[in-house]
Design a protein around this motif. Structure first.
Motif, mmCIF file in Angstrom:
data_model
loop_
_atom_site.group_PDB
_atom_site.id
_atom_site.type_symbol
_atom_site.label_atom_id
_atom_site.label_comp_id
_atom_site.label_asym_id
_atom_site.label_seq_id
_atom_site.Cartn_x
_atom_site.Cartn_y
_atom_site.Cartn_z
ATOM 1 N N THR A 1 -25.588 31.930 30.067
ATOM 2 C CA THR A 1 -25.153 31.075 31.182
ATOM 3 C C THR A 1 -23.710 30.624 30.969
ATOM 4 O O THR A 1 -22.882 30.695 31.870
ATOM 5 N N GLU B 1 -21.003 31.784 33.554
ATOM 6 C CA GLU B 1 -20.545 30.795 34.541
ATOM 7 C C GLU B 1 -19.266 30.095 34.114
ATOM 8 O O GLU B 1 -18.491 29.646 34.932
ATOM 9 N N ASP B 2 -19.056 29.970 32.801
ATOM 10 C CA ASP B 2 -17.917 29.164 32.344
ATOM 11 C C ASP B 2 -16.933 29.952 31.492
ATOM 12 O O ASP B 2 -15.987 29.386 30.942
ATOM 13 N N ARG C 1 -21.949 40.197 38.283
ATOM 14 C CA ARG C 1 -21.508 39.273 39.328
ATOM 15 C C ARG C 1 -21.161 40.024 40.620
ATOM 16 O O ARG C 1 -21.554 39.636 41.710
ATOM 17 N N SER D 1 -31.264 28.551 34.352
ATOM 18 C CA SER D 1 -30.025 28.622 33.574
ATOM 19 C C SER D 1 -30.041 27.642 32.404
ATOM 20 O O SER D 1 -30.951 26.817 32.270
#
Ligand code: HSE
Length: 443
Positions: free
Chosen positions: A170, A174-175, A243, A283
């Motif tokens: 995650t 995402e980061d 993605r 997540s």
């Protein structure tokens, strides 16, 4: 009215989970006593180091460095084994079971490696072995399979069973964190195993998947017939492909059962999960498990899969079940008859062959940057009759190599393995191909 009985609880090990159990059991004691109509006596805990400073304050009179003092205490009816590992934990678990006690355990490795021996001791001496905390932290998945969903046969159980892997994937996805930073964070937050290679190499999830497979189908999947992959190989190009095409990268545990052919498969691996699947949205440290039952349909449970408090919640659930059983309030756990029936059905069940395990695949290839290279790659796919669905090519100017990511249509494991062998044999394929499965409930 007869005076309420007193049930003694002893804890082996005061790590993150042990402290969580002590804290929450102490806080909830009066409430639980009222519900159960018994006195709960939290008699003590064994620790390796008596002097160690702990977040939870426990009177020194309740601590001992001798775990036998807890196991052998005649006033301890329920022993919580929370020390982990498979040596000392096995010895203490069997000792408690031979005394006819209830053992509540969070130890998935122990159950997975010594399950038959443990349940033999249960049958022989009339105790109980309860293990809700061994799979998926605070999610009551064992109870769901054993009780709430008992009307079902499960053709598919698929889950995100390792909180550390899910946290890492995650944070990377995402980061943009690196693998190393995301792992460090999981360790600091207290999710990871003492040896985090068990998490990131898939062993922890494999233990949990084996337990679910055994519980649902009565067979312990042999390690050499189980695909076990971790997440170390995942890199930015994989995350980018996922993605762009509407997937989330997840570390999955998949247990499939074909009731007609009577086979089962157990696999643990990183996979691309379509964003529309509920598991794609599980997540961080959370775990999620979808069970496809013939009566209920698909049911998903999700929640905190790791950490002291979530796991303590599962341990306390088992303690309460144990007390209910000991005081005759309700039959709990796996009875000797239920264990025998499970083993009988497991004996006839076989592990699936490689031809029977089918999925669409994703591959990442590092290729020499030269005219004609793609043609050689495609030839390997066509030789083995594997059809390509999507391709992305990334250039790395002046490095003499390029990255290609692609997905295939569904293909069986044996044919895919032949493709990978063929690709590895090409001079133009510069690194070990990264191969991931694309998850689909149908295949
Ligand atoms: N280390 C495990 C995880 C928690 O990250 O899920 C205990 O099972």
């Amino acid at each position: 009215m007869t005076a309420p009985r007193t049930i003694g609880i002893g804890i082996l090990g005061l790590g993150t989970v042990g402290q969580g159990v002590w804290k929450h059991l102490t806080e909830k004691k009066a409430d639980l006593e009222a519900r159960l109509g018994v006195r709960i006596d939290l008699r003590g805990a064994s620790v390796r180091n008596l002097r160690k400073r702990r977040a939870v304050r426990i009177p020194s009179s309740r601590l001992t460095s001798d775990p036998h003092a807890i196991v052998d205490d005649p006033k301890v009816h329920v022993v919580c084994e929370l020390i982990g590992g498979t040596t000392r934990a096995r010895e203490l678990t069997l000792r408690a079971l031979r005394l006819g006690k209830v053992v509540v355990s969070a130890n998935k490795a122990l159950l997975c490696e010594h399950g038959p021996e443990i349940f033999r001791a249960v049958r022989r001496h009339g105790g109980q072995f309860l293990f809700e905390a061994s799979v998926a932290g605070g999610i009551p998945i064992i109870k769901a399979i054993r009780e709430g969903l008992v009307a079902n046969r499960f053709e598919l159980i698929v889950g995100i069973l390792n909180g550390t892997c899910n946290h890492i994937l995650t944070r990377m996805g995402e980061d943009g964190l690196s693998f190393a930073d995301a792992l460090k964070e999981a360790q600091e937050l207290g999710f990871a195993e003492a040896d985090p290679t068990l998490d990131v190499d898939g062993i922890d999830a494999w233990h949990k998947a084996s337990i679910l497979a055994w519980l649902a189908h009565g067979k312990w999947a042999p390690r050499n017939r189980t695909l076990v992959e971790g997440i170390r190989k995942i890199g930015p190009a994989d995350i980018d492909f996922a993605r762009r095409f509407g997937f989330a990268l997840k570390h999955l545990a998949v247990v499939r059962r074909d009731f007609r052919q009577n086979w089962m498969t157990v696999g643990v691996y990183p996979a691309l999960v379509p964003n529309r699947d509920i598991l794609a949205r599980v997540s961080g440290v959370n775990n999620g498990i979808t069970l496809k039952g013939d009566v209920v349909g698909a049911t998903t449970l999700a929640g905190r899969g790791a950490g002291g408090d979530a796991t303590a919640s599962a341990v306390i659930g088992d303690i309460v079940d144990a007390i209910a059983a000991l005081t005759g309030a309700a039959p709990q756990g796996l009875s000797a008859e239920a264990l025998a029936a499970r083993e009988k059905s497991g004996r006839a069940l076989r592990m699936a062959d490689e031809e029977e395990i089918v999925a669409p695949f994703y591959l990442r290839l590092s290729l020499l940057d030269q005219a004609g290279v793609s043609e050689g790659v495609y030839r390997v796919f066509s030789r083995h009759k594997v059809s390509i669905a999507r391709v992305i090519q990334y250039e790395h100017p002046n490095q003499g190599r390029g990255t290609v990511t692609l997905s295939t249509y569904p293909v069986n494991e044996r044919r895919m393995a032949a493709v990978v062998r063929g690709l590895k044999g090409l001079r133009t394929v510069l690194e070990e191909p990264v191969v991931l499965r694309i998850f689909s409930p149908e295949s």
